[in-house]
Design an enzyme around this catalytic site. Structure first.
Site, short mmCIF file in Angstrom:
data_model
loop_
_atom_site.label_atom_id
_atom_site.label_comp_id
_atom_site.label_asym_id
_atom_site.label_seq_id
_atom_site.Cartn_x
_atom_site.Cartn_y
_atom_site.Cartn_z
N SER A 252 -29.85 10.85 -25.73
CA SER A 252 -29.21 10.88 -26.22
C SER A 252 -28.30 11.83 -26.91
O SER A 252 -29.92 12.35 -27.56
CB SER A 252 -29.68 9.51 -26.76
OG SER A 252 -28.54 9.48 -27.80
N LYS A 253 -27.36 12.14 -27.45
CA LYS A 253 -27.20 13.28 -28.24
C LYS A 253 -27.14 12.68 -29.41
O LYS A 253 -27.71 14.37 -30.70
CB LYS A 253 -25.77 13.36 -27.92
CG LYS A 253 -24.07 12.28 -28.41
CD LYS A 253 -23.60 12.98 -27.87
CE LYS A 253 -22.15 11.19 -28.32
NZ LYS A 253 -20.66 12.12 -28.38
N ARG A 254 -27.76 11.45 -29.94
CA ARG A 254 -27.82 11.17 -31.37
C ARG A 254 -29.60 11.78 -31.72
O ARG A 254 -30.01 11.51 -32.90
CB ARG A 254 -27.93 9.62 -31.76
CG ARG A 254 -26.36 9.11 -31.82
CD ARG A 254 -25.73 9.28 -32.47
NE ARG A 254 -23.88 9.85 -32.97
CZ ARG A 254 -23.88 9.11 -33.33
NH1 ARG A 254 -24.41 7.56 -33.75
NH2 ARG A 254 -22.04 8.91 -33.26
#
Length: 496
Positions: A252-254
């Site tokens: 995930s980009k988070r």
């Protein structure tokens, strides 16, 4: 029958590593079998899709060395290859399902559906459509249509028994029909949902093997049912294991840079990135970890795909990239590649307008432009000590800026300036106080070349990655704090 595989990304953001991962395996399977590989753009979500994102996807895949035999830019016998250009086709097949009694019009309002699902959840049931509009007789349907009442088209799903999904890697997977909703196939605005479009497109484009992420396993019964309703041959299904963060959560980009463009800007070789993606789900017969795309195609066998949770580890990628740099490039090739990456005239000409009024001798240039090519700036928690903003406010500025930029498609200096100036205003902050932490996060220094033009040159991938790094250095937010901040951010209304 000639083997055909496909990758079908949605152009709604930065090109994702997961897209490249699935594309690589689709390409290798098709090429090994002497077949064709298709690129299809699934852009029916008009509000989120953009031509800019589509172009970045194609450029990123080509940078990696992935090409295709059919697609929106090269054409082919089964086009068009953008779903937004195929709406009449979906309308035709939706009507076919209605006429055959495999689908029905649903006039339920969003409020009614929300209440229905809430009640089902209170009873501990799986939320799914209750079939109310199935009971409408044809005259009632025609009457409501004549009155202009909004409706969607849903597919009819069995209420008893189970569906057997045959997966080439996992064998037979039994899924109870009670878990499957009566999926909307055509929205009220006349655009198809993913589930209808993907089945129609894969059939008409003669796809023989569908290679996709394992998150689609639970949707497979809907797709198999549509193939049955249409009387079409079902392609073979291969569901790849999802890429994972080091903590085993979904990539995930988070938590992790997921954009292909980030790795290009960081100075990784495309051969090494593609090699690493191949390593994550597959192995060479001799166990060698370093291999080229041509070697992967030559030896490709789906039985060598691992079903374990592949972890995307940047440290391992850096090690592999180092091997490629040392073992595959001589001095001349190394110079060519590093020039192609950053130290070329085109890049320098972008920087000169930001530098020329600020230098007295050429040696002033190096420290000014270092942050454009250094990857992640070296910063500490103390770098964000400011007179007028405390650390919590600094973190909010960084987080809200990141969220604004994640939903922003116009990556030019003036557009970025307007966006972030607007955010500063809605947060009630003086622009100087608002920009101070952004300067540090992006350049590593409290003063640098003009911020918005610098962000435009750095690009969206690197800019966002640097903001995430700054937040991590400052300790970020707990899950509870982040949920509260998400509500606060939505209330600001700065999402353009």
């Amino acid at each position: 029958m000639k083997v055909k595989t496909r990758v079908a990304p949605s152009p709604t953001g930065d090109p994702h590593l997961g897209t490249a991962y699935v594309a690589l395996f689709g390409l290798c399977y098709a090429r090994h079998q002497g077949g064709d590989f298709i690129l299809r753009i699934e852009d029916t979500d008009a509000a989120r899709s953009s031509k800019e994102s589509e172009q970045k996807i194609m450029a990123s895949l080509r940078w990696l060395g992935i090409d295709w035999d059919e697609g929106p830019d090269v054409g082919g016998p089964n086009g068009p290859y953008r779903q937004s250009e195929r709406l009449e086709i979906y309308s035709k097949y939706t009507q076919q399902l209605l006429d055959a009694g495999h689908a029905f019009r649903c006039f339920c309002t969003p409020d009614r559906l929300q209440e229905m699902r809430a009640e089902q959840m209170r009873r501990g049931e799986t939320p799914r459509y209750d079939g109310r509009c199935l009971e409408l007789v044809p005259d009632e349907v025609r009457s409501r249509d004549a009155e202009g009442v909004a409706s969607v088209v849903r597919m009819i799903v069995p209420t008893e028994g189970s569906c057997t999904v045959r997966d080439e890697l996992r064998g037979d997977i039994e899924i109870d029909w009670q878990q499957i909703d009566m999926q909307v196939l055509m929205k009220a605005d006349g655009t198809p949902t993913y589930h209808l479009a993907v089945v129609v497109d894969d059939h008409l484009m003669e796809v023989t093997h569908i290679i996709r992420g394992e998150e689609w396993i639970n949707s497979a019964p809907k797709h198999l049912l549509l193939y049955q309703y249409f009387g079409w041959h079902i392609p073979r299904l291969i569901h790849m294991p999802l890429l994972r963060n080091p903590d085993k959560s979904k990539l995930s980009k988070r938590k992790h840079p997921t954009s292909i463009g980030f790795y290009e800007r960081m100075g990784f070789l495309p051969e090494a990135v593609l090699n690493y993606l191949g390593m994550l789900g597959w192995s060479m017969p001799d166990g060698e970890e370093k291999f080229s795309l041509a070697e992967m195609i030559e030896h490709f066998d789906i039985n060598r795909i691992s079903l374990g949770a592949p972890v995307f580890d940047v440290a391992k990628l850096r090690w592999l990239n180092g091997r490629w740099l040392r073992e595959n490039l001589d001095s001349t090739q190394f110079a060519d590649r590093i020039s192609q990456w950053a130290y070329n005239r085109e890049n320098l000409e972008k920087l000169i307008p930001l530098l020329q009024d600020r230098v007295e001798v050429f040696s002033d240039v190096a420290p000014m432009i270092a942050f454009f090519v250094e990857g992640m700036p070296v910063i500490q928690k103390e770098s964000f000590d400011f007179k007028n903003t405390d650390q919590m406010q600094v973190k909010k500025i960084l987080l809200f800026s990141l969220w604004c930029l994640e939903g922003h498609g116009q990556w030019q200096g003036e557009a970025l300036k307007q966006l972030l100036n607007s955010l500063a205003g809605t947060m009630g902050l003086k622009i100087r106080d608002f920009l101070a932490p952004l300067f540090v996060a992006i350049s590593g220094k409290p003063v640098s070349t003009p911020l918005f033009d610098s962000m435009a040159i750095l690009g969206s991938d690197m800019t966002r990655a640097r903001l995430r790094q700054a937040l991590e250095i400052l300790g970020g937010f707990s899950g509870k704090q982040q949920k509260k901040l998400e509500q606060e951010f939505k209330q600001l209304g700065t999402l353009s």
